[in-house]
Design an enzyme around this catalytic site. Sequence first.
Site, PDB file in Angstrom:
ATOM      1  N   TYR A 110       0.835  -1.207   0.000  1.00 44.06           N
ATOM      2  CA  TYR A 110       0.000   0.000   0.000  1.00 44.06           C
ATOM      3  C   TYR A 110       0.869   1.255   0.000  1.00 44.06           C
ATOM      4  O   TYR A 110       0.732   2.128  -0.869  1.00 44.06           O
ATOM      5  CB  TYR A 110      -0.902  -0.035   1.226  1.00 44.06           C
ATOM      6  N   LYS A 149      -0.746   3.731  22.822  1.00 45.44           N
ATOM      7  CA  LYS A 149      -0.188   5.091  22.849  1.00 45.44           C
ATOM      8  C   LYS A 149       0.104   5.624  21.448  1.00 45.44           C
ATOM      9  O   LYS A 149       0.489   6.785  21.295  1.00 45.44           O
ATOM     10  CB  LYS A 149       1.082   5.126  23.699  1.00 45.44           C
ATOM     11  N   ASP A 169       3.333  -0.961  12.469  1.00 43.88           N
ATOM     12  CA  ASP A 169       2.284   0.034  12.743  1.00 43.88           C
ATOM     13  C   ASP A 169       2.932   1.392  13.036  1.00 43.88           C
ATOM     14  O   ASP A 169       3.745   1.504  13.956  1.00 43.88           O
ATOM     15  CB  ASP A 169       1.453  -0.426  13.944  1.00 43.88           C
ATOM     16  N   ARG A 204       0.819   9.953  13.895  1.00 43.84           N
ATOM     17  CA  ARG A 204       0.381  10.530  12.623  1.00 43.84           C
ATOM     18  C   ARG A 204      -0.509  11.737  12.876  1.00 43.84           C
ATOM     19  O   ARG A 204      -1.506  11.646  13.583  1.00 43.84           O
ATOM     20  CB  ARG A 204      -0.358   9.497  11.795  1.00 43.84           C
TER      21      ARG A 204
HETATM   22  P1  NAD Z   1     -12.803   1.724   0.255  1.00 44.32           P
HETATM   23  O1  NAD Z   1     -12.133   0.413   0.348  1.00 44.32           O
HETATM   24  O2  NAD Z   1     -14.098   1.916   0.957  1.00 44.32           O
HETATM   25  O3  NAD Z   1     -13.049   2.129  -1.266  1.00 44.32           O
HETATM   26  C1  NAD Z   1     -12.203   1.743  -2.301  1.00 44.32           C
HETATM   27  C2  NAD Z   1     -13.063   1.417  -3.510  1.00 44.32           C
HETATM   28  O4  NAD Z   1     -12.216   1.039  -4.585  1.00 44.32           O
HETATM   29  C3  NAD Z   1     -14.015   0.255  -3.278  1.00 44.32           C
HETATM   30  O5  NAD Z   1     -15.280   0.561  -3.782  1.00 44.32           O
HETATM   31  C4  NAD Z   1     -13.379  -0.891  -4.044  1.00 44.32           C
HETATM   32  O6  NAD Z   1     -14.323  -1.854  -4.466  1.00 44.32           O
HETATM   33  C5  NAD Z   1     -12.722  -0.147  -5.177  1.00 44.32           C
HETATM   34  N1  NAD Z   1     -11.584  -0.857  -5.764  1.00 44.32           N
HETATM   35  C6  NAD Z   1     -10.545  -1.434  -5.128  1.00 44.32           C
HETATM   36  N2  NAD Z   1      -9.691  -1.968  -6.022  1.00 44.32           N
HETATM   37  C7  NAD Z   1     -10.201  -1.713  -7.249  1.00 44.32           C
HETATM   38  C8  NAD Z   1      -9.797  -2.021  -8.569  1.00 44.32           C
HETATM   39  N3  NAD Z   1      -8.671  -2.716  -8.812  1.00 44.32           N
HETATM   40  N4  NAD Z   1     -10.569  -1.615  -9.591  1.00 44.32           N
HETATM   41  C9  NAD Z   1     -11.706  -0.930  -9.375  1.00 44.32           C
HETATM   42  N5  NAD Z   1     -12.150  -0.621  -8.141  1.00 44.32           N
HETATM   43  C10 NAD Z   1     -11.403  -1.014  -7.091  1.00 44.32           C
HETATM   44  O7  NAD Z   1     -11.748   2.811   0.707  1.00 44.32           O
HETATM   45  P2  NAD Z   1     -11.948   4.351   1.016  1.00 44.32           P
HETATM   46  O8  NAD Z   1     -11.738   4.543   2.451  1.00 44.32           O
HETATM   47  O9  NAD Z   1     -13.170   4.838   0.382  1.00 44.32           O
HETATM   48  O10 NAD Z   1     -10.669   4.931   0.264  1.00 44.32           O
HETATM   49  C11 NAD Z   1     -10.763   5.564  -0.984  1.00 44.32           C
HETATM   50  C12 NAD Z   1      -9.383   6.049  -1.405  1.00 44.32           C
HETATM   51  O11 NAD Z   1      -8.875   6.955  -0.428  1.00 44.32           O
HETATM   52  C13 NAD Z   1      -8.357   4.936  -1.543  1.00 44.32           C
HETATM   53  O12 NAD Z   1      -7.558   5.195  -2.664  1.00 44.32           O
HETATM   54  C14 NAD Z   1      -7.536   5.054  -0.290  1.00 44.32           C
HETATM   55  O13 NAD Z   1      -6.224   4.598  -0.472  1.00 44.32           O
HETATM   56  C15 NAD Z   1      -7.595   6.538  -0.008  1.00 44.32           C
HETATM   57  N6  NAD Z   1      -7.406   6.802   1.421  1.00 44.32           N
HETATM   58  C16 NAD Z   1      -8.398   6.555   2.310  1.00 44.32           C
HETATM   59  C17 NAD Z   1      -8.174   6.772   3.653  1.00 44.32           C
HETATM   60  C18 NAD Z   1      -9.233   6.497   4.671  1.00 44.32           C
HETATM   61  O14 NAD Z   1      -8.972   6.646   5.868  1.00 44.32           O
HETATM   62  N7  NAD Z   1     -10.424   6.139   4.295  1.00 44.32           N
HETATM   63  C19 NAD Z   1      -6.939   7.245   4.081  1.00 44.32           C
HETATM   64  C20 NAD Z   1      -5.953   7.471   3.147  1.00 44.32           C
HETATM   65  C21 NAD Z   1      -6.203   7.264   1.810  1.00 44.32           C
HETATM   66  N1  UDP Z   2      -6.133  -0.314  16.174  1.00 42.22           N
HETATM   67  C1  UDP Z   2      -6.589  -0.582  17.463  1.00 42.22           C
HETATM   68  N2  UDP Z   2      -7.675  -1.368  17.613  1.00 42.22           N
HETATM   69  C2  UDP Z   2      -8.377  -1.889  16.566  1.00 42.22           C
HETATM   70  C3  UDP Z   2      -7.912  -1.605  15.254  1.00 42.22           C
HETATM   71  C4  UDP Z   2      -6.775  -0.821  15.105  1.00 42.22           C
HETATM   72  O1  UDP Z   2      -6.016  -0.119  18.448  1.00 42.22           O
HETATM   73  O2  UDP Z   2      -9.388  -2.590  16.786  1.00 42.22           O
HETATM   74  C5  UDP Z   2      -4.978   0.578  16.005  1.00 42.22           C
HETATM   75  C6  UDP Z   2      -3.934   0.164  14.989  1.00 42.22           C
HETATM   76  O3  UDP Z   2      -2.938  -0.624  15.619  1.00 42.22           O
HETATM   77  C7  UDP Z   2      -3.376   1.504  14.557  1.00 42.22           C
HETATM   78  C8  UDP Z   2      -4.537   2.450  14.691  1.00 42.22           C
HETATM   79  O4  UDP Z   2      -5.506   1.788  15.498  1.00 42.22           O
HETATM   80  O5  UDP Z   2      -2.362   1.928  15.415  1.00 42.22           O
HETATM   81  C9  UDP Z   2      -5.183   2.808  13.375  1.00 42.22           C
HETATM   82  O6  UDP Z   2      -5.413   1.626  12.673  1.00 42.22           O
HETATM   83  P1  UDP Z   2      -6.351   1.579  11.379  1.00 42.22           P
HETATM   84  O7  UDP Z   2      -6.340   0.181  10.896  1.00 42.22           O
HETATM   85  O8  UDP Z   2      -7.662   2.179  11.693  1.00 42.22           O
HETATM   86  O9  UDP Z   2      -5.664   2.574  10.332  1.00 42.22           O
HETATM   87  P2  UDP Z   2      -4.138   2.814   9.874  1.00 42.22           P
HETATM   88  O10 UDP Z   2      -3.855   4.184  10.335  1.00 42.22           O
HETATM   89  O11 UDP Z   2      -3.265   1.814  10.529  1.00 42.22           O
HETATM   90  O12 UDP Z   2      -4.175   2.669   8.427  1.00 42.22           O
END
Ligand code: NAD
Ligand code: UDP
Length: 428
Positions: free
Chosen positions: A252, A312, A375, A379
């Site tokens: 990722y 933490k 982990d 952040r």
């Molecule tokens: P999500 O998993 O809910 O949505 C991702 C969507 O992409 C899903 O609908 C999935 O079916 C689709 N998808 C995955 N692989 C695919 C492929 N190969 N072809 C077509 N569709 C595909 O995730 P989200 O939380 O909605 O995240 C959306 C975007 O934001 C992602 O790119 C993610 O990396 C980025 N992002 C999200 C967060 C967060 O906290 N939600 C944080 C950082 C970045």
């Molecule tokens: N985490 C936790 N309990 C849970 C799931 C996750 O304490 O049930 C912690 C995990 O170890 C990380 C933080 O929560 O430190 C955020 O994790 P998440 O998977 O939500 O997102 P990330 O920031 O790691 O992508």
Amino acid sequence: MTSELTYRRRHNEMEQPAAYYGKPMKLIHYMLREQRLVFVLVGIAIATVAFTLFSPSPIPIPIPIPHYSDQLSMRSESSSLAQSRRIEYLTGGMGSVGGKIPLGLKRKGLRVVVTGGAGFVGSHLVDRLMARGDKVIVVDNFFTGSKENVMHHFGNPNFELIRHDVVEPILLEVDHIYHLACPASPVHYKFNPVKTIKTNVVGTLNMLGLAKRVGARFLLTSTSEVYGDPLQHPQVETYWGNVNPIGVRSCYDEGKRTAETLAMDYHRGANVEVRIARIFNTYGPRMCIDDGRVVSNFALRKEPLTVYGDGKQTRSFQFVSDLVEGLMRLMEGEHVGPFNLGNPGEFTMLELAKVVQETIDPNAKIEFRPNTEDDPHKRKPDITKAKELLGWEPKVALRQGLPLMVQDFRQRVFGDQKQDTTTSSSTE
Ligand code: NAD
Ligand code: UDP
Ligand code: UDP
């Protein structure tokens, strides 16, 4: 009698063309008399209309445009390809050739594709784009997203849903590309790491190729994970990160870093207009219930609050409507980025558990579990750049947003009374 003949002769003489007289002024007089000019102009107009309507066109008669209502927005990939190829054929594969576009094919409004639009963030973004009248195409393979997230748009002629994996090429004609397709939860993206890399690298390459071909603006949803386990705190966009290239999260982290690289190379090398958002942890209604993220686990509350490690480690949680606002401002604005989009409010996981106890369930028990590999310890986004250049900052505090998410989860899991889960409810 004589006088009448004399009159006719004079009259006929005056009707002779200028060549006969050899004097241009006489031709002008001739044309102006008895409204001859008007007749000539009307004749030209009729001929032009007749030519336009009945002459054989070098452009083939368009194939009938598919009935959107029939498809209820679920179009097969092949029909969409056929449609886009048809338009490409009509435009010679050059987007717009500047020629006359047949009636009925003229564009109205912005055409936007949202890859991953059936997912958590994507579906909220689609709601906002649809609300402002854009024509939205969702491209999704439903790995973590679902039709339920967008089915309220089915039947709307401005909406299309295409089941498609972005790892495969696709032909579409659009103005903006929001590229979100990629699983976001660690549980999901670690499930098939090679597929995650392919989605981030090949999928992003395809969408950039599409952007290049049709001259569309392209927005990449990158992540705070590009900072890895950061040695700088809070994280500023100029920080290059501290990422393990061979760890379990690398598919990722490194995938998104490569996606950013690709975006910048298409920008510099092919003049593609790109926008890069680095998204920090986001939560809200429609998150995948079993995605294993901390907020989902805590909101689900069918078990004790599971705190990993010593609890933490910190994260900054932003409500989804804030993120969507930031993404749209970034797309509409003139700055490439990257921009951090996140809520600077920083919480340890233990503090988050306490907020859940305060706002949701005072009886919730906390249980410690071993933490996952690699982990990140801290952040927190520095959002100065987004504030200054996009005029954006988050509005929804964790204590406001969490209950909204919990309502949505309870409704989906336990069928609680109907709740409004749209993003607008939380921001206004
Ligand atoms: P999500 O998993 O809910 O949505 C991702 C969507 O992409 C899903 O609908 C999935 O079916 C689709 N998808 C995955 N692989 C695919 C492929 N190969 N072809 C077509 N569709 C595909 O995730 P989200 O939380 O909605 O995240 C959306 C975007 O934001 C992602 O790119 C993610 O990396 C980025 N992002 C999200 C967060 C967060 O906290 N939600 C944080 C950082 C970045
Ligand atoms: N985490 C936790 N309990 C849970 C799931 C996750 O304490 O049930 C912690 C995990 O170890 C990380 C933080 O929560 O430190 C955020 O994790 P998440 O998977 O939500 O997102 P990330 O920031 O790691 O992508
Ligand atoms: N691509 C796509 N849709 C398009 C244009 C391109 O999916 O409308 C894909 C194409 O198949 C290729 C990638 O995008 O794999 C990169 O395209 P580009 O034209 O930049 O590179 P090339 O095809 O020359 O390798």
